[in-house]
Structures are given as C-alpha cells and as structure tokens.
Design an enzyme around this catalytic site. Sequence first.
Site, PDB file in Angstrom:
ATOM      1  N   PHE A   1       0.806  -1.219   0.000  1.00 25.89           N
ATOM      2  CA  PHE A   1       0.000   0.000   0.000  1.00 25.89           C
ATOM      3  C   PHE A   1       0.839   1.269   0.000  1.00 25.89           C
ATOM      4  O   PHE A   1       0.396   2.326  -0.470  1.00 25.89           O
ATOM      5  CB  PHE A   1      -0.942   0.005   1.214  1.00 25.89           C
ATOM      6  N   LYS A   2       2.063   1.180   0.479  1.00 26.77           N
ATOM      7  CA  LYS A   2       2.883   2.377   0.606  1.00 26.77           C
ATOM      8  C   LYS A   2       3.403   2.887  -0.735  1.00 26.77           C
ATOM      9  O   LYS A   2       4.012   3.958  -0.805  1.00 26.77           O
ATOM     10  CB  LYS A   2       4.027   2.115   1.583  1.00 26.77           C
ATOM     11  N   ASP A   3       3.130   2.139  -1.810  1.00 23.04           N
ATOM     12  CA  ASP A   3       3.483   2.639  -3.135  1.00 23.04           C
ATOM     13  C   ASP A   3       2.765   3.951  -3.434  1.00 23.04           C
ATOM     14  O   ASP A   3       3.319   4.824  -4.103  1.00 23.04           O
ATOM     15  CB  ASP A   3       3.133   1.605  -4.216  1.00 23.04           C
TER      16      ASP A   3
ATOM     17  N   THR B   1       7.599   0.158   3.976  1.00 23.89           N
ATOM     18  CA  THR B   1       7.909   1.564   3.722  1.00 23.89           C
ATOM     19  C   THR B   1       9.208   1.709   2.957  1.00 23.89           C
ATOM     20  O   THR B   1       9.300   2.469   1.993  1.00 23.89           O
ATOM     21  CB  THR B   1       8.001   2.355   5.043  1.00 23.89           C
TER      22      THR B   1
END
Length: 433
Positions: free
Chosen positions: A106-108, A140
């Site tokens: 999700f941190k993309d 991250t």
Amino acid sequence: MKYYSTNRIAPEATLQEAVVKGLASDKGLFMPERIQPLPAEFYDTIDQLSFREIACQVADAFFGEDVPADVLKEIVCDTLSFDTPLVRVTDTIYSLELFHGPTLAFKDVGGRFMARLLGYFIRKEGRDQVNVLVATSGDTGSAVANGFLGVEGIHVYVLYPKGKVSEIQEKQFTTLGQNITALEVEGTFDDCQALVKAAFMDAELNEKLLLTSANSINVARFLPQAFYYFYAYAQLKRLGKADQAVICVPSGNFGNITAGLFGKRMGLPVKRFIAANNRNDIFYQYLQTGVYTPRPSVTTLANAMDVGDPSNFARVLDLYAGSHRDIVSEITGKSYTDEQIRETVKEVWEQTGYLLDPHGACGYRALHENLQSGETGVFLETAHPAKFLETVEEIIGEKVEIPAKLQAFMAGEKKSLPMSKRFEDFKDYLLSI
C-alpha cells in the site's frame, strides 16, 4: 495553506517547507491548518469517476493552494499507475487490494506521490542534494526506495532492523543501488525511527546536510493515502453497499488510518473505523483505558505493524483535540496474537479461496468478529501474501505463486551497510558521506 506542528511551538510552515523538512523543529508532526470538506455532489457522483479522477479532486483539497493544477494532476496520474480493486471475500466483507503497485504494498501510493512532490519542490528551490532518511518495519523502505529511485538531486537512506523484515521485503530496497543506500540496524524498528528523529533534531547535521523524512511523519507521504479510501467508497457505491461502510485498517505507525480519518473529516461517508493491531497493541490499550503507554515493540508475523510508539498517534490526538471520548466514538480496536493470525489465514483460505497476508488477516478477523447487522466491511489488504512467502506457505500447506515483480527483486544482490543503534555512530556516518 499553512501547516502547524502538533506540539504547537514551532512556527507555521508552508507545504513546501513541511514536505522538505519532514518534521517540525519542535519535534512535532505537521498538520494542515484546516481540512477542506468536499461538496455533496462529489459524493453523489463518485461512483461514476475513475480512481485518478477521484484522487485529483482529493489532492486539490489538500494541495491545490500550493501546487499548480497541471503539476498536481501530473503527479497524481503518474503516482496512480495501478489499480486498487475492491474484491469480495464474503457477502459482507471486502478486501481493498493495495498491492498492485511496483513493490506490491500500500505504501506505493504515498511513496510515489511524495517522491514526485518533493522532486518538484527541490527543482523549484534549485537544491543540489537532498538526503531522505526513512525507517522501515517492512514495506515503507521498498515503496520509498522504488518511488525515489533515479530521482535527480535526492539520495535515500533506508534504515531497517536486522533480521526483522522478510527476505523479499529486504531485497526490494537492498538491491537497487543508484541513489538508494540500505542501512541494516542492530535493533528494532523503534530504534531505526529514533535514529531518524534524532538526526532531524541535531543542529550540526542539519547545518551540513539537507535532511528530510519519507516516513508517514511527512505530510506528503500520509495524506495521499486518503485517495484509496474515497475510491473504496466509490466501488462500494457501485455495488449498492455503501450505506453503512466500516473500514478496518491493519495499523502500525498509524499513518494509514490517519489518512482515512482525514477523509472522514472531508465528508467521506464511513460509519466507523477499526484499528487492527497485532501484539503491539499500544493504541488498542489506549482505546480501553484513555492512557497512552508506549513500550518496546515485539516481533510478530505481521512485522510491518511491529511498532511500540506509533508516530502518528500525535496526529490522531490533534485531530480529535485530545478527546478520548471523541476518538472512541469513531474508532474501535482489536488485537491479535500470531496464533490467531495463523488461524485466520488458514480458515479464510480454506473457506473462501482468498489468500490473506498476515496484516490483512488482522483486518479481516476484526471485521468478521465485529460487523453489525446491515454493515459492509472493507479491510485493507496492505501487501501481497507472497511478500511473506515462507510464513504463508507454512500456514496453508501449499505453494504460493510469486508475482513476476517480486521474482525480479529476488534475483538481485543484497547490498547493505551495518549500523549500530547508537546515534553517535549514525551521525558520524552521515557526516562522512
């Protein structure tokens, strides 16, 4: 728009200053002076809009006063080069799959957006070299490293706890080279985060080097994560299931759920949020007692949530003016052991054919145990299960197919530098570069 510090001592900053500095001079986290609600007609027609169209409107509310419209649109569209689909797991529980980006996590979204926005500001200021410091408990580091890879004028230093991230996660930021340096710290994620924070507060370092952060303490990292909450609602609305939406967020440093809470303040019709913890249940205990007691993190299967003192708790407190009563009125919590995570991954796989990663398992289980009649639950599947290959395969007793993107990372050669958890050693290293 101006940005103030959660500690209320540092002077207000512009967006550009907040993004480039990362952390306020009084050690507080930057917050926008106001949260702009989106008009009712936006929500009336949101199901007719694409992900990029939704994100452009949300980004404009956050950053439109400070970034030219054409630049902001380009940053958003370049960031969102992938989908975040809503996938049915049961009749009442859906997975928001946030692992379709370059590093399958999700941190993309936040990593790519911040890289592009910081790059814009660096060019605008005519800076020669900016040093990005990022502590990671797993995803991250890979998202930020890959987001900034090859960006001119920026060098990224990824600090990660030795032996406490999965092999695939590690390969995603230790094999890149170019402007990415991986520092393997003898300690926990909290030790890595403490080193980064101490560096920002050190006068000598900041006199000689331009430092900024790419953790969710940076407003350019955590605010764009609101994009996919709005898109999740749009997808629910297309299914006719948006009336009583409950969103469950596997929570570590709390940047992700904070972005969702910002969305709710902007009018996003979410009934309530659930923060799912592993054994590092500091926030869950706060919800129960009203007392926040950070403690050293412990290692679990859901390693990206192994955080003993979540930075973004300061933003949650600020958002609700420190009111425990108001916080618990909109957020509930759950906490799960490794054994419960294993049970959930195995049962959901056998009963539905849907494969959870350990973090998503916490989110699914919290919904499964807490959904009320008429509610539809969405949990955030924050990383592809193959990023935790050995763990997941051992749980389900089957081989898991490794996506081509991950296979490419695994073929690379790990290159990292050992680092103690003593700040003096880290400081000496930075001064030597």
